[in-house]
Design an enzyme around this catalytic site. Structure first.
Site, short mmCIF file in Angstrom:
data_model
loop_
_atom_site.label_atom_id
_atom_site.label_comp_id
_atom_site.label_asym_id
_atom_site.label_seq_id
_atom_site.Cartn_x
_atom_site.Cartn_y
_atom_site.Cartn_z
N GLU A 64 1.06 -0.78 -0.12
CA GLU A 64 -0.14 -0.26 0.27
C GLU A 64 0.61 1.08 -0.45
O GLU A 64 0.71 2.30 -0.78
CB GLU A 64 -1.47 0.01 0.96
N GLU A 86 10.45 1.38 2.14
CA GLU A 86 8.56 1.12 2.92
C GLU A 86 8.75 0.33 3.83
O GLU A 86 7.64 -0.19 4.53
CB GLU A 86 7.79 1.28 1.52
#
Length: 625
Positions: A70, A145
């Site tokens: 995401e 991330e």
């Protein structure tokens, strides 16, 4: 534009067209033949239009791969190769909502705007992000991330006859690696870093978050809900880059997607754009199947104790009862209303009984929905030692009594009215199309044949209202708690951690196994990551992003003018607005006669009105009214 069943338009075939009073319009469900993408168009006159694309993403482990994805797909794409396109769009578009969300079994990317061109721009950026992200060419996105190693402290000195000294070639401004302090007395230490890794370390330091995680694990051991979709810090570092890419390829594909349009959208334009730019040209990267959600047969687990390094006052206990299947919308809605009636206020019958038992600081309950098998969760904060078993006993004893003797009708009617008001008002602090898309996905993800189940609530509310005097809610309560064989009891027990934790031991062992070359590679990798993070996007890259011009922005819609009416005992202002059968009435009282010193007490008074008893009404009566 009008739609009818079996109509073919821009590669889509219309499957159903239904009038849905709850959205003040129509719901058109269609499927794209070439890609397999599903699409629902919630068509009405709302100028605040929205788009979302959702992928079914059930986790198969605790690595948090879908949470990392995401984040990662929002770090640039094939058409928009900037580091953070959405940060730029927050500044340069007329968006009224722009975000992405990871749920326990799906990942959703919604946007909203009141401007037609802006919405099309946002759709373009979102679709390119999820289908064509830069993750396949930039491993650094995964490391940034997700997770990577970092070395703190000075490198171990190399054994030699003399220390190396700077040479003239090094120059006075020779850079020092940002993670390597110059103090040689600081010992080397290895640690994990990464956006999602750090985020989940914070999230799972909250005892109630841990309670929910452990409750799902206990109730659904054979399904995707046994895993932490956000990622567990102990498991995130086991995720490999190859596994990360494979997961994207298997799940971020159009035959695993659900697209929802909402509002006064030019459907011909948007459907044509989606078909031409993405749906007819995209091809799956793999034929391997996505993960399955799974279905859990009833289990009863009443002995889950989770030790946690936290303060004693953070002890908590949860009792969870599986409601049934998500596609049974009326049952789920009835349980939500029941939880409010029984636990919504301090004078609510079950909450009052639990508070009187003195099991802890506070008790509450809520619905764990947006999953295939929703759960009613009761929990007590600041739980006293030994309170867990008694907490369960009181819930079941009092629920059995209320199911047998009946729940006060006025209490049920109040909670039913509150739910009807909430559903009609849709005041979620965001563009209406976004929560409506979430509602659609709360049912569509689990039942492809009934995508509109969670939009149609009026008929269910009417059946519940008709059943107030016929034991409707008592029957629901009997099945939910006393007669439920699918339940769990989870206790979070504070316990000071002694010595090094598992993570510290793991990192120390890993550090000991690293060669000098391994350490140099880690430092070089971190330096590269930081250089990428700090390097600004080039003007050429930024120029790729769509922008609005003044000519794209039309005049603002004027607010409806109020009318001053004199046909009542006091003059009043009337606004003629559609409000879904809700009347909003504001009473104003002149306080000019109060002194300056009185004003703080006005605030106190207004906060107490409606919460305390009166000469003629108890606090419980006031709460119900």
């Amino acid at each position: 534009m009008e739609f009818h069943p079996y109509q073919e338009i821009h590669g889509f075939t219309v499957e159903t067209v239904e009038d849905v009073a709850e959205i003040d319009g129509q719901a058109i469900v269609m499927r794209h033949a070439a890609s397999g993408a599903r699409l629902a168009f919630l068509k009405n006159d709302d100028a605040n239009k929205s788009f979302s694309i959702t992928f079914k993403t059930p986790p198969a482990d605790d690595t948090g791969v879908f949470h990392i994805l995401e984040h990662s797909v929002l770090c640039g794409s094939e058409k928009y190769p900037v580091k953070e396109p959405f940060v730029n769009l927050l500044r340069t578009s007329m968006q009224t909502f722009l975000n992405a969300m990871t749920f326990p079994d799906k990942t959703m990317y919604p946007v909203a705007s009141t401007n037609d061109k802006d919405l099309l721009n946002l759709i373009d950026v979102y679709m390119d992000a999820v289908l064509n992200p830069r993750i396949y060419e930039k491993r650094a996105i995964f490391e940034q991330e997700g997770w990577h190693y970092e070395l703190d402290g000075a490198p171990e000195p190399v054994a030699s006859d003399a220390q190396d000294a700077p040479t003239a070639d090094d120059g006075p401004d020779a850079p020092i690696a940002p993670d390597s302090p110059s103090d040689p007395d600081v010992p080397e230490a290895l640690r994990y870093n990464g956006v999602v890794f750090n985020e989940m370390k914070g999230a799972l330091s909250d005892p109630e978050s841990v309670l929910v995680r452990e409750m799902n694990h206990a109730l659904f051991p054979n399904t995707c809900y046994a895993f932490e979709s956000g990622g567990h810090p102990r498991a995130i570092p086991t995720l490999t880059y190859e596994g990360f890419l494979d997961t994207h390829a298997r799940h971020y594909r159009l035959d695993n997607s659900f697209i929802i349009l909402y509002g006064a959208i030019d459907a011909d334009q948007v459907l044509g754009f989606l078909d031409e730019r993405y749906l007819s040209v995209a091809r799956p990267r793999t034929q391997a199947a996505p993960n399955a959600i799974g279905a859990q047969e009833p289990v009863c687990v009443l002995d889950v104790v989770v030790p946690m390094d936290t303060a004693p006052e953070n002890a908590c206990v949860g009792a969870g009862y599986v409601i049934g299947k998500a596609h049974d919308f009326e049952r789920v809605l009835a349980c939500d209303i029941l939880l409010d009636a029984l636990m919504g206020g301090n004078e609510s019958p079950l909450k009052r009984r639990l508070l009187d038992e003195g099991l802890g600081g506070d008790v509450s309950a809520y619905l764990m929905d947006s999953q295939a098998q929703p759960v009613a969760l009761f929990y007590v904060r600041s739980a006293h030692e030994g309170a867990a078993r008694r907490f369960l006993e009181v819930i079941e004893e009092e629920s059995a009594r209320l199911a047998r003797e009946g729940i006060a009708r006025d209490v049920l009617e109040a909670s039913l009215s509150q739910m009807a008001f909430s559903l009609r008002e849709r005041d979620r602090g965001m563009a209406d199309g976004v929560p409506l898309a979430m509602n659609v996905m709360a049912g569509w993800l689990y039942d492809d044949d009934d995508p509109l189940a969670y939009l149609r609530y009026e008929a269910a509310l009417e059946r519940m209202r008709a059943g107030l005097d016929d034991g409707y809610f008592e029957d629901v309560l009997e099945a939910l708690v006393p007669g439920n064989v699918h339940k769990a009891l989870v206790e979070i027990r504070p316990q000071a951690e002694e010595g090094e934790g598992d993570e510290a031991r793991e990192l120390a062992a890993r550090l000991a196994s690293l060669s000098d070359g391994d350490k140099a590679a880690i430092r070089a990798d971190v330096a590269m990551l930081r250089e990428l993070q700090e390097r600004p996007d080039s003007p050429e890259e930024l120029a790729c992003l769509p922008v609005l011009h003044i000519s794209d922005i039309g005049p603002a819609t004027p607010d409806p003018a109020p009318r001053l009416l004199m046909d009542a005992s006091v003059p009043y202002l009337y606004h003629d607005l559609p409000t879904r059968r809700i009347d909003y009435v504001s009473h104003y009282f002149d306080i000019n006669r109060l002194t300056w010193e009185d004003l703080p007490y006005v605030s106190i008074l207004t906060s107490l009105l409606g919460r305390l008893g009166t000469d003629g009404l108890s606090a419980a009566d006031v709460d119900v009214r």
